[in-house]
Design a protein around this motif. Structure first.
Motif, PDB file in Angstrom:
ATOM      1  N   GLN A  23       0.821  -1.210   0.000  1.00 23.96           N
ATOM      2  CA  GLN A  23       0.000   0.000   0.000  1.00 23.96           C
ATOM      3  C   GLN A  23       0.856   1.262   0.000  1.00 23.96           C
ATOM      4  O   GLN A  23       0.496   2.256  -0.625  1.00 23.96           O
ATOM      5  CB  GLN A  23      -0.948  -0.001   1.195  1.00 23.96           C
ATOM      6  N   GLU A  74     -10.374   9.376  -1.134  1.00 24.72           N
ATOM      7  CA  GLU A  74     -10.632   8.175  -0.344  1.00 24.72           C
ATOM      8  C   GLU A  74     -10.142   6.978  -1.145  1.00 24.72           C
ATOM      9  O   GLU A  74     -10.543   6.787  -2.297  1.00 24.72           O
ATOM     10  CB  GLU A  74     -12.128   8.030  -0.077  1.00 24.72           C
ATOM     11  N   LEU A  75      -9.265   6.198  -0.550  1.00 23.41           N
ATOM     12  CA  LEU A  75      -8.708   5.026  -1.232  1.00 23.41           C
ATOM     13  C   LEU A  75      -9.289   3.750  -0.647  1.00 23.41           C
ATOM     14  O   LEU A  75      -9.346   3.598   0.571  1.00 23.41           O
ATOM     15  CB  LEU A  75      -7.182   4.984  -1.087  1.00 23.41           C
ATOM     16  N   ASN A  76      -9.704   2.856  -1.518  1.00 26.35           N
ATOM     17  CA  ASN A  76     -10.183   1.536  -1.113  1.00 26.35           C
ATOM     18  C   ASN A  76      -9.289   0.493  -1.770  1.00 26.35           C
ATOM     19  O   ASN A  76      -9.231   0.411  -2.994  1.00 26.35           O
ATOM     20  CB  ASN A  76     -11.644   1.321  -1.532  1.00 26.35           C
ATOM     21  N   PHE A  77      -8.600  -0.290  -0.942  1.00 26.50           N
ATOM     22  CA  PHE A  77      -7.707  -1.335  -1.422  1.00 26.50           C
ATOM     23  C   PHE A  77      -8.399  -2.684  -1.318  1.00 26.50           C
ATOM     24  O   PHE A  77      -9.060  -2.970  -0.325  1.00 26.50           O
ATOM     25  CB  PHE A  77      -6.421  -1.385  -0.582  1.00 26.50           C
ATOM     26  N   SER A  78      -8.214  -3.511  -2.332  1.00 28.72           N
ATOM     27  CA  SER A  78      -8.734  -4.872  -2.306  1.00 28.72           C
ATOM     28  C   SER A  78      -7.633  -5.805  -2.801  1.00 28.72           C
ATOM     29  O   SER A  78      -7.357  -5.869  -4.007  1.00 28.72           O
ATOM     30  CB  SER A  78      -9.975  -4.972  -3.198  1.00 28.72           C
ATOM     31  N   THR A  84      -3.690  -6.157  -6.781  1.00 22.81           N
ATOM     32  CA  THR A  84      -4.484  -5.354  -5.860  1.00 22.81           C
ATOM     33  C   THR A  84      -5.326  -4.383  -6.668  1.00 22.81           C
ATOM     34  O   THR A  84      -4.829  -3.745  -7.599  1.00 22.81           O
ATOM     35  CB  THR A  84      -3.581  -4.573  -4.886  1.00 22.81           C
ATOM     36  N   VAL A  86      -7.410  -0.917  -6.619  1.00 21.99           N
ATOM     37  CA  VAL A  86      -7.454   0.325  -5.867  1.00 21.99           C
ATOM     38  C   VAL A  86      -8.506   1.222  -6.494  1.00 21.99           C
ATOM     39  O   VAL A  86      -8.474   1.482  -7.698  1.00 21.99           O
ATOM     40  CB  VAL A  86      -6.089   1.055  -5.888  1.00 21.99           C
ATOM     41  N   ARG A  87      -9.438   1.694  -5.672  1.00 18.55           N
ATOM     42  CA  ARG A  87     -10.460   2.636  -6.135  1.00 18.55           C
ATOM     43  C   ARG A  87     -10.254   3.929  -5.365  1.00 18.55           C
ATOM     44  O   ARG A  87     -10.286   3.933  -4.126  1.00 18.55           O
ATOM     45  CB  ARG A  87     -11.851   2.065  -5.875  1.00 18.55           C
ATOM     46  N   ALA A  88      -9.981   5.013  -6.070  1.00 23.29           N
ATOM     47  CA  ALA A  88      -9.771   6.319  -5.446  1.00 23.29           C
ATOM     48  C   ALA A  88     -10.877   7.262  -5.896  1.00 23.29           C
ATOM     49  O   ALA A  88     -11.158   7.370  -7.093  1.00 23.29           O
ATOM     50  CB  ALA A  88      -8.411   6.880  -5.837  1.00 23.29           C
ATOM     51  N   THR A  89     -11.504   7.922  -4.931  1.00 28.13           N
ATOM     52  CA  THR A  89     -12.551   8.899  -5.236  1.00 28.13           C
ATOM     53  C   THR A  89     -12.321  10.143  -4.391  1.00 28.13           C
ATOM     54  O   THR A  89     -11.899  10.060  -3.246  1.00 28.13           O
ATOM     55  CB  THR A  89     -13.959   8.343  -4.935  1.00 28.13           C
ATOM     56  N   THR A  96     -10.086   3.844 -11.038  1.00 29.70           N
ATOM     57  CA  THR A  96      -9.916   2.456 -10.613  1.00 29.70           C
ATOM     58  C   THR A  96      -8.606   1.973 -11.207  1.00 29.70           C
ATOM     59  O   THR A  96      -8.395   2.050 -12.414  1.00 29.70           O
ATOM     60  CB  THR A  96     -11.075   1.571 -11.100  1.00 29.70           C
TER      61      THR A  96
END
Length: 113
Positions: A23, A74-78, A84, A86-89, A96
């Motif tokens: 990350q 806002e970062l969402n890691f999967s 991996t 990563v969705r950043a908004t 994405t």
């Protein structure tokens, strides 16, 4: 021929597993992507007035500007083991990305949310 193909697939999967970026590394690559977007003036149409003013005020130091903008995303890691997602908004923008083989790939780039 099948064994060779299977061996290549297994080696690619093993390489992906061991080279999946952390990350911290992904965050650094996102900062670099933001710096590029600022330099290319792709963020000039931000919907948030405060962000637009901050962007205008800090264009003299792109690195600091990118770090300031980064905190508004806002970062969402999967973690998918081999890669991996990563969705950043933030600021009316979204992206994405897929992190694999120590790289961050963002098909389509930064778009309106």
């Amino acid at each position: 021929m099948r064994r060779l193909f299977l061996a290549i697939i297994v080696l690619a999967a093993v390489a992906a597993y061991f080279s999946n970026p952390s990350q911290t590394r992904i965050n650094a690559q996102i900062d670099a992507m933001l710096q590029t977007a600022i330099n290319d003036e792709r963020l000039d149409d931000l919907s948030d007035p405060a962000a637009a003013i901050a962007l205008l005020a800090c264009k003299t130091d792109v690195q600091i500007c990118a770090q300031m903008l980064r905190h508004g995303f806002e970062l969402n890691f999967s973690d998918q083991k081999l890669f991996t997602t990563v969705r950043a908004t933030g600021f009316g923008k979204a992206v994405t990305c897929f992190a694999a083989y120590t790289r961050l790939f963002c098909p389509g780039g930064l778009n309106d949310a």
